[in-house]
Design an enzyme around this catalytic site. Structure first.
Site, PDB file in Angstrom:
ATOM      1  N   ASP A  96      -7.926  -5.755   0.374  1.00 36.85           N
ATOM      2  CA  ASP A  96      -8.313  -6.660  -0.598  1.00 36.85           C
ATOM      3  C   ASP A  96      -8.056  -7.957  -0.734  1.00 36.85           C
ATOM      4  O   ASP A  96      -8.378  -8.880  -1.428  1.00 36.85           O
ATOM      5  CB  ASP A  96      -7.690  -6.035  -2.063  1.00 36.85           C
ATOM      6  CG  ASP A  96      -8.481  -4.816  -2.389  1.00 36.85           C
ATOM      7  OD1 ASP A  96      -9.764  -4.746  -2.137  1.00 36.85           O
ATOM      8  OD2 ASP A  96      -8.102  -3.840  -2.825  1.00 36.85           O
ATOM      9  N   HIS A 120       0.827  -1.088   0.070  1.00 37.59           N
ATOM     10  CA  HIS A 120      -0.023   0.114  -0.138  1.00 37.59           C
ATOM     11  C   HIS A 120       0.994   1.348   0.102  1.00 37.59           C
ATOM     12  O   HIS A 120       1.935   1.232   0.647  1.00 37.59           O
ATOM     13  CB  HIS A 120      -0.882   0.027   1.520  1.00 37.59           C
ATOM     14  CG  HIS A 120      -2.056   0.982   0.904  1.00 37.59           C
ATOM     15  ND1 HIS A 120      -1.981   2.260   1.369  1.00 37.59           N
ATOM     16  CD2 HIS A 120      -3.270   0.592   0.624  1.00 37.59           C
ATOM     17  CE1 HIS A 120      -3.010   2.642   1.206  1.00 37.59           C
ATOM     18  NE2 HIS A 120      -4.054   1.830   0.581  1.00 37.59           N
TER      19      HIS A 120
HETATM   20  N1  CMC Z   1       3.937  -7.354  -4.781  1.00 35.87           N
HETATM   21  C1  CMC Z   1       5.266  -7.273  -4.988  1.00 35.87           C
HETATM   22  N2  CMC Z   1       6.122  -6.567  -4.751  1.00 35.87           N
HETATM   23  C2  CMC Z   1       5.353  -5.459  -4.506  1.00 35.87           C
HETATM   24  C3  CMC Z   1       3.851  -5.049  -4.161  1.00 35.87           C
HETATM   25  C4  CMC Z   1       3.306  -6.383  -4.413  1.00 35.87           C
HETATM   26  N3  CMC Z   1       1.960  -6.294  -4.345  1.00 35.87           N
HETATM   27  N4  CMC Z   1       3.683  -3.851  -3.837  1.00 35.87           N
HETATM   28  C5  CMC Z   1       4.795  -3.201  -4.027  1.00 35.87           C
HETATM   29  N5  CMC Z   1       5.903  -3.962  -4.385  1.00 35.87           N
HETATM   30  C6  CMC Z   1       7.545  -3.667  -4.494  1.00 35.87           C
HETATM   31  C7  CMC Z   1       7.774  -2.612  -5.582  1.00 35.87           C
HETATM   32  O1  CMC Z   1       7.850  -3.549  -6.710  1.00 35.87           O
HETATM   33  C8  CMC Z   1       8.738  -1.900  -5.058  1.00 35.87           C
HETATM   34  O2  CMC Z   1       9.788  -2.647  -4.990  1.00 35.87           O
HETATM   35  P1  CMC Z   1      11.477  -2.214  -5.445  1.00 35.87           P
HETATM   36  O3  CMC Z   1      11.633  -0.857  -4.451  1.00 35.87           O
HETATM   37  O4  CMC Z   1      12.126  -3.031  -5.421  1.00 35.87           O
HETATM   38  O5  CMC Z   1      10.973  -1.314  -6.895  1.00 35.87           O
HETATM   39  C9  CMC Z   1       8.298  -1.548  -3.773  1.00 35.87           C
HETATM   40  O6  CMC Z   1       7.620  -2.812  -3.328  1.00 35.87           O
HETATM   41  C10 CMC Z   1       7.613  -0.384  -3.244  1.00 35.87           C
HETATM   42  O7  CMC Z   1       6.412  -0.523  -4.254  1.00 35.87           O
HETATM   43  P2  CMC Z   1       5.749   0.732  -4.993  1.00 35.87           P
HETATM   44  O8  CMC Z   1       5.190   0.369  -6.182  1.00 35.87           O
HETATM   45  O9  CMC Z   1       6.697   1.930  -5.249  1.00 35.87           O
HETATM   46  O10 CMC Z   1       4.715   1.304  -4.126  1.00 35.87           O
HETATM   47  P3  CMC Z   1       3.348   2.160  -4.682  1.00 35.87           P
HETATM   48  O11 CMC Z   1       3.071   3.035  -3.268  1.00 35.87           O
HETATM   49  O12 CMC Z   1       3.821   2.864  -5.714  1.00 35.87           O
HETATM   50  O13 CMC Z   1       2.340   1.244  -4.984  1.00 35.87           O
HETATM   51  C11 CMC Z   1       0.414  -0.258  -4.759  1.00 35.87           C
HETATM   52  C12 CMC Z   1       1.393   0.721  -4.017  1.00 35.87           C
HETATM   53  C13 CMC Z   1      -0.952  -0.608  -3.780  1.00 35.87           C
HETATM   54  C14 CMC Z   1      -0.081   0.162  -6.143  1.00 35.87           C
HETATM   55  C15 CMC Z   1       1.263  -1.523  -4.852  1.00 35.87           C
HETATM   56  O14 CMC Z   1       1.786  -2.063  -3.501  1.00 35.87           O
HETATM   57  C16 CMC Z   1       0.514  -2.936  -5.544  1.00 35.87           C
HETATM   58  O15 CMC Z   1       0.808  -2.751  -6.767  1.00 35.87           O
HETATM   59  N6  CMC Z   1      -0.059  -3.863  -4.705  1.00 35.87           N
HETATM   60  C17 CMC Z   1      -0.879  -4.899  -5.515  1.00 35.87           C
HETATM   61  C18 CMC Z   1      -2.373  -4.084  -5.887  1.00 35.87           C
HETATM   62  C19 CMC Z   1      -3.035  -4.078  -4.679  1.00 35.87           C
HETATM   63  O16 CMC Z   1      -3.225  -5.015  -3.915  1.00 35.87           O
HETATM   64  N7  CMC Z   1      -3.607  -3.103  -4.563  1.00 35.87           N
HETATM   65  C20 CMC Z   1      -4.644  -2.671  -3.628  1.00 35.87           C
HETATM   66  C21 CMC Z   1      -4.152  -1.438  -2.686  1.00 35.87           C
HETATM   67  S1  CMC Z   1      -5.606  -1.303  -1.350  1.00 35.87           S
HETATM   68  C22 CMC Z   1      -6.975  -0.963  -1.892  1.00 35.87           C
HETATM   69  C23 CMC Z   1      -7.132   0.283  -2.438  1.00 35.87           C
HETATM   70  O17 CMC Z   1      -6.758   1.359  -1.927  1.00 35.87           O
HETATM   71  O18 CMC Z   1      -7.551   0.368  -3.587  1.00 35.87           O
END
Ligand code: CMC
Length: 436
Positions: free
Chosen positions: A371, A313
């Site tokens: 989720d 998140h």
């Molecule tokens: N699985 C694997 N790696 C992950 C995941 C995941 N679910 N989430 C983040 N990472 C990694 C990402 O690759 C990055 O790694 P690195 O630093 O090596 O590049 C690191 O963790 C930081 O992640 P980020 O993508 O920079 O984080 P963000 O804040 O931009 O993204 C997120 C947040 C929710 C989009 C992401 O965690 C994600 O895609 N999660 C899966 C989808 C999900 O469950 N979404 C629901 C969110 S809660 C409900 C809502 O509010 O809608």
């Protein structure tokens, strides 16, 4: 906004003049540096795609402490609301700032209940969709179409119109989601039954048919109500920011909420519940618990593009409190339905355990989000997977509308208009076709 005694000073390595920037304090959370006059003072913009360090607005509705894993609606912890209140009380809280007393609760419930029906024309509009259309495609259309039916509540600058549009949206979303479902399975629409609770009525519109008496299960009704409470608001997330930006142009509330529905659809946001359940199905099909190791390996491989859906998140760097409550509800619902040994729930628990001990997830502070378990609960209730995000949209509508009304009600609000760092071609002349 309360100004802090401290000020920030921006200095430039080329000897340019220092700029002093005011700092404001909220009631909780990080202070903010006010950069509104920066462009006028320096001719420069700030750069923050993805809003990693930018507060886009002031708000008094929802507060998240991502490090502690805490979520408050109007100051109340989500755990207390989920345990002691129902969804309509929560709606009252988000919309008006306070939990209702008994009289206010009865009045608010009556008000919402009186608006549950949709214009009869709506079903003809629905007929234009393919039967196999994704429910979120249908919802984006239906919610936008409400503005064509309720002309008396489309003036976003009129507080009375905003108030009635809010009630209409909260009241009609369950009816529209249930209609979208009934349409795809070819069953007759069930009209709302106003002697049922908000969640009970939704279950009735989803699962009753005109041929048989439908009895609402109190456990499923409570579980659904809790799903609604947990999804009701989440401060300035992507869809809420979309609603605010869309509404800032002065468009009508139904159009602004339709924009929120469209944004929520994406798998990085509301679409994650559907994606998480499909991920569990895929692991189950591939061999179940024994295949978790292999799956985690793929997730950790940067070239695979595979994510552990329902994990991670932007704000929570700790366990999402909604995920804990959802796990609890999951147990209750599976218990009620005699599905205690549900293989997908077992798989999800095993996956969570392994991920929480894995260095990749630990070092990045990736925990289950709401989720991760919500799909299992919804599936157990009988809600088909493609409808999950529409349920999220139904529940989030109150948050969207509360945030939209907060913004429009602020006399200082302006149309949202970000700036950019331009990296394209400088000015050039068009050449005749023969010389290009
Ligand atoms: N699985 C694997 N790696 C992950 C995941 C995941 N679910 N989430 C983040 N990472 C990694 C990402 O690759 C990055 O790694 P690195 O630093 O090596 O590049 C690191 O963790 C930081 O992640 P980020 O993508 O920079 O984080 P963000 O804040 O931009 O993204 C997120 C947040 C929710 C989009 C992401 O965690 C994600 O895609 N999660 C899966 C989808 C999900 O469950 N979404 C629901 C969110 S809660 C409900 C809502 O509010 O809608």
């Amino acid at each position: 906004m309360k100004a802090s005694d401290t000020k920030a000073t921006l200095s430039f390595s080329n000897g340019g003049q220092n700029v002093e920037l005011p700092i404001y304090k909220g009631t909780m959370g990080p202070d903010v540096i006010d950069i509104r006059k920066l462009y006028a003072q320096t001719g420069m913009f700030t750069y923050d795609p993805g809003f990693m360090s930018t507060a886009s607005c002031e708000s008094a509705i929802t507060y998240i402490d991502g490090d502690k894993g805490e979520l408050l609606y109007r100051g109340y912890p989500i755990e207390q609301l989920a345990t002691n209140c129902d969804f309509l009380e929560t709606c009252h809280l988000l919309l008006y700032g306070e939990l209702p007393n008994e009289g206010q609760k009865a009045g608010f419930t009556k008000l919402v209940t009186n608006h549950t029906m949709v214009n009869e024309q709506m079903q003809f509009f629905l007929r234009g969709f393919r039967r196999d259309a994704h429910p979120m495609a249908i919802m984006t259309g239906l919610v936008g179409a409400l503005s064509a039916f309720y002309h008396d509540s489309t003036d976003i600058n009129n507080p009375k119109h905003r108030e009635i549009a809010a009630i209409r949206l909260i009241a009609k979303m369950p009816t529209l989601v249930a209609m979208a479902y009934k349409y795809t399975i070819g069953q007759p629409y069930m009209y709302p039954k106003n002697n049922l609770s908000y969640a009970g009525n939704f279950l009735h519109m989803m699962f009753a048919t005109p041929c048989e008496e439908y009895k609402v299960s109190p456990v499923l009704e409570r579980a659904l109500d809790r799903i609604f409470i947990l999804h009701a608001d989440h401060e300035q997330n992507a869809s809420t920011s979309t609603v605010r930006l869309c509404g800032s142009s002065g468009t009508n509330p139904f159009a602004a909420i339709a924009a929120g529905v469209a944004c929520l659809w994406g798998p990085a946001h509301g679409g994650a519940n559907e994606a998480a359940l499909n991920m569990l199905y895929d692991i189950q099909k591939a061999g179940g618990v024994d295949k978790i190791g292999e799956f985690i390996k793929q997730v950790k491989d940067k070239n695979s593009n595979v994510k552990l859906m329902g994990f991670g998140h932007r704000v929570y760097k700790n366990y999402d409190p909604r995920a804990k409550l959802m796990q609890e509800t999951c147990r209750e619902v599976l218990g009620e339905l005699g599905l205690e040994n549900d293989p997908l729930f077992k798989l999800a628990m095993a996956l969570e355990k392994i991920a929480l001990e894995d260095e990749y997830f630990v070092s990045r502070k990736l925990y289950p989000n709401v989720d991760f378990y919500s799909g299992i609960v919804q599936r157990a209730i009988g809600i088909p997977v493609p409808l999950f995000t529409a349920i999220f949209a139904l529940a989030r509508t109150v948050g969207w509308i509360a945030q939209l009304n907060e913004m429009i009600g602020d006399p200082e609000y302006k149309i949202g208009r970000p700036r950019q760092l331009f990296e394209g071609s400088p000015k050039r002349d068009v050449q005749p076709l023969s010389r290009r």
